[in-house]
Design a protein around this motif. Structure first.
Motif, PDB file in Angstrom:
ATOM      1  N   ARG A 116       0.847  -1.190   0.000  1.00  0.00           N
ATOM      2  CA  ARG A 116       0.000   0.000   0.000  1.00  0.00           C
ATOM      3  C   ARG A 116       0.882   1.239   0.000  1.00  0.00           C
ATOM      4  NH1 ARG A 116      -5.387  -0.820   1.553  1.00  0.00           N
ATOM      5  NH2 ARG A 116      -5.862  -2.983   2.115  1.00  0.00           N
ATOM      6  N   GLY A 117       0.448   2.246  -0.748  1.00  0.00           N
ATOM      7  CA  GLY A 117       1.182   3.504  -0.736  1.00  0.00           C
ATOM      8  C   GLY A 117       1.493   3.993  -2.135  1.00  0.00           C
ATOM      9  N   ASP A 118       2.448   4.917  -2.206  1.00  0.00           N
ATOM     10  CA  ASP A 118       2.856   5.513  -3.478  1.00  0.00           C
ATOM     11  C   ASP A 118       4.309   5.194  -3.815  1.00  0.00           C
ATOM     12  OD1 ASP A 118       0.342   7.110  -3.763  1.00  0.00           O
ATOM     13  OD2 ASP A 118       1.107   8.071  -1.946  1.00  0.00           O
ATOM     14  N   GLN A 119       5.074   4.746  -2.826  1.00  0.00           N
ATOM     15  CA  GLN A 119       6.493   4.472  -3.015  1.00  0.00           C
ATOM     16  C   GLN A 119       6.860   3.181  -2.293  1.00  0.00           C
ATOM     17  OE1 GLN A 119       8.129   7.907  -1.135  1.00  0.00           O
ATOM     18  NE2 GLN A 119       7.408   9.339  -2.703  1.00  0.00           N
ATOM     19  N   TRP A 120       7.979   2.590  -2.702  1.00  0.00           N
ATOM     20  CA  TRP A 120       8.478   1.387  -2.034  1.00  0.00           C
ATOM     21  C   TRP A 120       9.925   1.603  -1.606  1.00  0.00           C
ATOM     22  CZ3 TRP A 120      12.852  -0.849  -3.935  1.00  0.00           C
ATOM     23  CH2 TRP A 120      13.189  -0.591  -5.273  1.00  0.00           C
TER      24      TRP A 120
ATOM     25  N   ARG B 272      22.125  -9.217   4.108  1.00  0.00           N
ATOM     26  CA  ARG B 272      20.866  -9.957   4.189  1.00  0.00           C
ATOM     27  C   ARG B 272      19.731  -8.989   3.888  1.00  0.00           C
ATOM     28  NH1 ARG B 272      19.252 -12.385   9.885  1.00  0.00           N
ATOM     29  NH2 ARG B 272      18.270 -10.353  10.172  1.00  0.00           N
ATOM     30  N   LEU B 273      18.916  -9.300   2.892  1.00  0.00           N
ATOM     31  CA  LEU B 273      17.754  -8.471   2.609  1.00  0.00           C
ATOM     32  C   LEU B 273      16.764  -8.600   3.751  1.00  0.00           C
ATOM     33  CD1 LEU B 273      17.244  -9.217  -1.200  1.00  0.00           C
ATOM     34  CD2 LEU B 273      18.489  -7.328  -0.130  1.00  0.00           C
ATOM     35  N   GLU B 274      16.322  -7.463   4.260  1.00  0.00           N
ATOM     36  CA  GLU B 274      15.543  -7.466   5.496  1.00  0.00           C
ATOM     37  C   GLU B 274      14.050  -7.275   5.266  1.00  0.00           C
ATOM     38  OE1 GLU B 274      15.456  -8.051   9.596  1.00  0.00           O
ATOM     39  OE2 GLU B 274      17.010  -8.344   8.091  1.00  0.00           O
ATOM     40  N   SER B 275      13.651  -6.239   4.515  1.00  0.00           N
ATOM     41  CA  SER B 275      12.225  -5.952   4.382  1.00  0.00           C
ATOM     42  C   SER B 275      11.941  -5.122   3.142  1.00  0.00           C
ATOM     43  CB  SER B 275      11.707  -5.211   5.629  1.00  0.00           C
ATOM     44  OG  SER B 275      12.337  -3.940   5.744  1.00  0.00           O
ATOM     45  N   LEU B 276      10.684  -5.157   2.723  1.00  0.00           N
ATOM     46  CA  LEU B 276      10.169  -4.312   1.652  1.00  0.00           C
ATOM     47  C   LEU B 276       8.962  -3.583   2.228  1.00  0.00           C
ATOM     48  CD1 LEU B 276      10.319  -3.594  -1.423  1.00  0.00           C
ATOM     49  CD2 LEU B 276       8.609  -5.388  -1.777  1.00  0.00           C
ATOM     50  N   SER B 277       8.952  -2.264   2.101  1.00  0.00           N
ATOM     51  CA  SER B 277       7.891  -1.482   2.739  1.00  0.00           C
ATOM     52  C   SER B 277       7.317  -0.453   1.774  1.00  0.00           C
ATOM     53  CB  SER B 277       8.419  -0.775   3.988  1.00  0.00           C
ATOM     54  OG  SER B 277       9.515   0.059   3.675  1.00  0.00           O
ATOM     55  N   GLY B 278       6.085  -0.046   2.037  1.00  0.00           N
ATOM     56  CA  GLY B 278       5.424   0.980   1.255  1.00  0.00           C
ATOM     57  C   GLY B 278       5.347   2.285   2.031  1.00  0.00           C
ATOM     58  N   ARG B 279       5.189   3.369   1.280  1.00  0.00           N
ATOM     59  CA  ARG B 279       5.127   4.697   1.903  1.00  0.00           C
ATOM     60  C   ARG B 279       4.185   5.581   1.092  1.00  0.00           C
ATOM     61  NH1 ARG B 279      10.167   8.974   2.246  1.00  0.00           N
ATOM     62  NH2 ARG B 279       9.104  10.603   3.425  1.00  0.00           N
ATOM     63  N   TYR B 280       3.464   6.456   1.807  1.00  0.00           N
ATOM     64  CA  TYR B 280       2.578   7.423   1.158  1.00  0.00           C
ATOM     65  C   TYR B 280       3.306   8.756   0.993  1.00  0.00           C
ATOM     66  CZ  TYR B 280      -1.052   4.091   2.554  1.00  0.00           C
ATOM     67  OH  TYR B 280      -1.805   2.962   2.726  1.00  0.00           O
ATOM     68  N   THR B 281       3.017   9.450  -0.103  1.00  0.00           N
ATOM     69  CA  THR B 281       3.618  10.769  -0.295  1.00  0.00           C
ATOM     70  C   THR B 281       2.948  11.811   0.591  1.00  0.00           C
ATOM     71  OG1 THR B 281       2.150  11.126  -2.196  1.00  0.00           O
ATOM     72  CG2 THR B 281       4.371  10.304  -2.660  1.00  0.00           C
ATOM     73  N   SER B 282       1.685  11.585   0.924  1.00  0.00           N
ATOM     74  CA  SER B 282       0.968  12.503   1.803  1.00  0.00           C
ATOM     75  C   SER B 282       1.361  12.253   3.252  1.00  0.00           C
ATOM     76  CB  SER B 282      -0.547  12.323   1.641  1.00  0.00           C
ATOM     77  OG  SER B 282      -1.253  12.962   2.685  1.00  0.00           O
TER      78      SER B 282
ATOM     79  N   ARG C 191       4.766   2.573 -10.020  1.00  0.00           N
ATOM     80  CA  ARG C 191       4.058   2.914 -11.248  1.00  0.00           C
ATOM     81  C   ARG C 191       3.733   1.628 -11.988  1.00  0.00           C
ATOM     82  NH1 ARG C 191       5.357   7.934 -15.249  1.00  0.00           N
ATOM     83  NH2 ARG C 191       3.908   7.406 -16.934  1.00  0.00           N
ATOM     84  N   ASP C 192       2.588   1.634 -12.650  1.00  0.00           N
ATOM     85  CA  ASP C 192       2.145   0.426 -13.331  1.00  0.00           C
ATOM     86  C   ASP C 192       3.168  -0.008 -14.380  1.00  0.00           C
ATOM     87  OD1 ASP C 192       0.331  -1.641 -13.732  1.00  0.00           O
ATOM     88  OD2 ASP C 192      -0.721  -0.576 -15.329  1.00  0.00           O
ATOM     89  N   GLY C 193       3.692  -1.234 -14.238  1.00  0.00           N
ATOM     90  CA  GLY C 193       4.644  -1.787 -15.195  1.00  0.00           C
ATOM     91  C   GLY C 193       6.088  -1.394 -14.972  1.00  0.00           C
ATOM     92  N   ALA C 194       6.396  -0.657 -13.903  1.00  0.00           N
ATOM     93  CA  ALA C 194       7.773  -0.214 -13.654  1.00  0.00           C
ATOM     94  C   ALA C 194       8.605  -1.350 -13.074  1.00  0.00           C
ATOM     95  CB  ALA C 194       7.790   0.976 -12.706  1.00  0.00           C
ATOM     96  N   THR C 195       9.876  -1.383 -13.479  1.00  0.00           N
ATOM     97  CA  THR C 195      10.810  -2.391 -12.978  1.00  0.00           C
ATOM     98  C   THR C 195      12.107  -1.712 -12.555  1.00  0.00           C
ATOM     99  OG1 THR C 195       9.889  -4.092 -14.441  1.00  0.00           O
ATOM    100  CG2 THR C 195      12.073  -4.506 -13.513  1.00  0.00           C
ATOM    101  N   PHE C 196      12.586  -2.073 -11.366  1.00  0.00           N
ATOM    102  CA  PHE C 196      13.827  -1.533 -10.827  1.00  0.00           C
ATOM    103  C   PHE C 196      14.758  -2.675 -10.440  1.00  0.00           C
ATOM    104  CE2 PHE C 196      10.742   1.786 -10.078  1.00  0.00           C
ATOM    105  CZ  PHE C 196      11.430   2.979 -10.236  1.00  0.00           C
ATOM    106  N   ASP C 197      16.047  -2.479 -10.652  1.00  0.00           N
ATOM    107  CA  ASP C 197      17.065  -3.359 -10.077  1.00  0.00           C
ATOM    108  C   ASP C 197      17.533  -2.748  -8.761  1.00  0.00           C
ATOM    109  OD1 ASP C 197      17.076  -5.308 -11.978  1.00  0.00           O
ATOM    110  OD2 ASP C 197      18.873  -4.601 -13.028  1.00  0.00           O
ATOM    111  N   VAL C 198      17.696  -3.594  -7.756  1.00  0.00           N
ATOM    112  CA  VAL C 198      18.254  -3.151  -6.473  1.00  0.00           C
ATOM    113  C   VAL C 198      19.672  -3.670  -6.387  1.00  0.00           C
ATOM    114  CG1 VAL C 198      18.035  -3.197  -3.969  1.00  0.00           C
ATOM    115  CG2 VAL C 198      15.981  -3.177  -5.397  1.00  0.00           C
ATOM    116  N   ARG C 199      20.625  -2.763  -6.244  1.00  0.00           N
ATOM    117  CA  ARG C 199      22.035  -3.124  -6.177  1.00  0.00           C
ATOM    118  C   ARG C 199      22.588  -2.765  -4.806  1.00  0.00           C
ATOM    119  NH1 ARG C 199      23.514  -0.655 -12.182  1.00  0.00           N
ATOM    120  NH2 ARG C 199      22.121  -2.061 -13.338  1.00  0.00           N
ATOM    121  N   ILE C 200      23.592  -3.523  -4.400  1.00  0.00           N
ATOM    122  CA  ILE C 200      24.138  -3.356  -3.059  1.00  0.00           C
ATOM    123  C   ILE C 200      25.659  -3.266  -3.123  1.00  0.00           C
ATOM    124  CG2 ILE C 200      24.377  -5.829  -2.550  1.00  0.00           C
ATOM    125  CD1 ILE C 200      23.362  -5.185   0.299  1.00  0.00           C
ATOM    126  N   SER C 201      26.202  -2.454  -2.233  1.00  0.00           N
ATOM    127  CA  SER C 201      27.648  -2.387  -2.012  1.00  0.00           C
ATOM    128  C   SER C 201      27.863  -2.400  -0.506  1.00  0.00           C
ATOM    129  CB  SER C 201      28.246  -1.123  -2.638  1.00  0.00           C
ATOM    130  OG  SER C 201      27.798   0.026  -1.946  1.00  0.00           O
TER     131      SER C 201
END
Length: 215
Positions: free
Chosen positions: A99-103, A126-136, A183-193
């Motif tokens: 839920r929200g506008d951002q991840w 170690r990947l810990e969590s995925l969360s949503g956030r509202y812009t408002s 956004r509908d259909g958006a894809t992101f790669d998550v990279r780590i250092s």
């Protein structure tokens, strides 16, 4: 306490400690036994610490420079409700609802210092969590939040203990990808250092979302 009294107290304390120390040296066998006991106790502590580190590292992945660890794809289901596909690099693919506008994705990173680093042990993540956030801001305070766990909790979590007690030979780093727009259909790669996470848009929908977001 007066200046003169302080001098007397310090003199008496120093004299007692010096005499006590010399008395121990007059009984070398007792001193040797005590040193052996402390050495054995130290070895046991170091051994237990090494075992705890090994148990923790079993739940982490080695970190070799900048690398892609996950791919995030978003599909709109309803207003501020998104079906998110999380493809872990070299692992499974899961679909979750956010839920929200951002991840944002969060990770835990362990970097080694001192003698452990000299052994050539790589940092681990170690990947810990995925969360949503509202812009408002109002929605962020009152609307339902979604936080999805991406890993199982471990006993005697060194990352958490280091954040509280500053453990020797390692450093726990909190890594997170900056909140990205959904956004509908958006894809992101998550990279780590070793310093944290970064999200990179990989298709036109994701790039358009970033461009619109920056305006």
């Amino acid at each position: 306490m007066s200046h003169a009294l302080a001098i007397i107290v310090l003199t008496v304390t120093g004299g007692v400690l010096v005499i006590t120390g010399l008395w121990f040296f007059l009984r070398p066998r007792w001193l040797l036994d005590w040193l052996k006991g402390m050495a054995v106790f130290g070895l046991i502590l170091v051994g237990l610490y090494s075992l705890v580190m090994a148990v923790n590292l079993a739940g982490y992945q080695p970190l070799k420079g900048l690398q892609t660890v996950a791919t995030i794809s978003t599909q709109r289901e309803a207003d501020q409700i998104w079906r998110v596909t999380v493809q872990i690099e070299g692992g499974s693919s899961n679909q979750r609802t956010l839920r929200g506008d951002q991840w944002q994705m969060d990770a835990r990173i362990i970097r080694f210092t001192g003698p452990v680093r000299w052994l050539g042990i790589l940092p681990a993540y170690r990947l810990e969590s995925l969360s949503g956030r509202y812009t408002s801001l109002e929605q962020e305070r009152t609307a339902p939040r979604t936080v999805i766990g991406l890993s199982e909790k471990t006993w005697a979590d060194l990352w958490q203990l280091d954040r509280k007690f500053n453990l020797p030979f390692l450093e726990g780093v909190s890594g997170n990808a900056t909140f990205m727009p959904m956004r509908d259909g958006a894809t992101f790669d998550v990279r780590i250092s070793a310093s944290g996470l970064v999200a990179v848009p990989v298709n036109d929908q994701a790039r358009a979302a970033i461009q619109f977001w920056d305006q």
